[in-house]
Structures are given as C-alpha cells and as structure tokens.
Scaffold this active site. Sequence first.
Site, PDB file in Angstrom:
ATOM      1  CD  GLU A 141      -2.864  -1.144   2.369  1.00  0.00           C
ATOM      2  OE1 GLU A 141      -3.883  -1.834   2.278  1.00  0.00           O
ATOM      3  OE2 GLU A 141      -2.577  -0.495   3.397  1.00  0.00           O
ATOM      4  CB  CYS A 192      -3.188  -6.317  -6.062  1.00  0.00           C
ATOM      5  SG  CYS A 192      -4.506  -5.107  -6.019  1.00  0.00           S
ATOM      6  CD  GLU A 250      -4.474 -10.671  -6.385  1.00  0.00           C
ATOM      7  OE1 GLU A 250      -3.823  -9.796  -5.773  1.00  0.00           O
ATOM      8  OE2 GLU A 250      -5.704 -10.812  -6.251  1.00  0.00           O
ATOM      9  CB  CYS A 277      -8.964  -5.717  -7.695  1.00  0.00           C
ATOM     10  SG  CYS A 277      -7.371  -5.340  -8.470  1.00  0.00           S
ATOM     11  CB  CYS A 303      -5.438  -8.493 -10.056  1.00  0.00           C
ATOM     12  SG  CYS A 303      -4.427  -7.577  -8.877  1.00  0.00           S
TER      13      CYS A 303
END
Length: 136
Positions: A47, A56, A58, A89, A92
């Site tokens: 983050e 993310c 992935e 998401c 991804c």
Amino acid sequence: MGVDKKNEWVQLAQDAYTNSYVPYSHFPVGACLVAKDGQVFTGVNVENASFGLTNCAERTAFFKAVSEGQTEFQHLVVAAKSDDPVAPCGACRQVMIEFCEPTMGVTLVSKDGQLKETTVGELLPYSFTDKQMEGN
C-alpha cells in the site's frame, strides 16, 4: 498437478501475506504464481498513502515473474487474511488475462484455509485482449 503441489502453493501464498505492507487497510494478501516450467513467484500487496499507487499481491507476483523472463503460467493461488476466499480486483484480472489462458486454474484461499477453485476466464468473462485489436 498433484494435491501435494497445490497444498505447497497454498502455503506459499499464505506465508507470503505475512510480508504485506498494509498500514492503511490492514488487509494482507499473498499470491503464489506458478510458471509452466514449475518456477514459483510470490507476491504481496504493497500500500501507499496515495492509494492509487497501491499494488496488489497478484500483480506483484506477475510483475516479478515477467521481470525474470516468465510469461507462461499454469496456476495462481491468492490467499487473504479474510473469513472467506477473496477474488482478485479488476486490474489484477486484466493482468491475468494478458498472460494466462482463460482455462488456467485459480485457487482462492481464506485465512482458515477454505478454498474456492475458479479459472481466469470465469473471473473475467468477455475480457479485453489483443484479439480485439487484431486488424486495426
């Protein structure tokens, strides 16, 4: 792929999320991406105070793999510290369809090891790929 291999990949994804950098959401996610040759790449969510710059787990795994010359994959495991398995998401999913066959397996894992099996194509039906750009 054998059950032992999948269990190993699940454990790698779960272990990976302990390295997540999640000071804002406190929602760690880990990924284990397996190349067709068996090489494994893990990733975590990272983050940023500027939330749009967050990456993310992935995508971290995919970008690590691609940066090391891998572009063909056989399986992805996504583990989250959540009560239920969590799906990737939209961003991804778009990265997944860029590098994976729609039939490639994806395993989603909750914090207590509950599994949900799906495929890249099931996660992103009617996907936008290079095939839409052919002939232009």
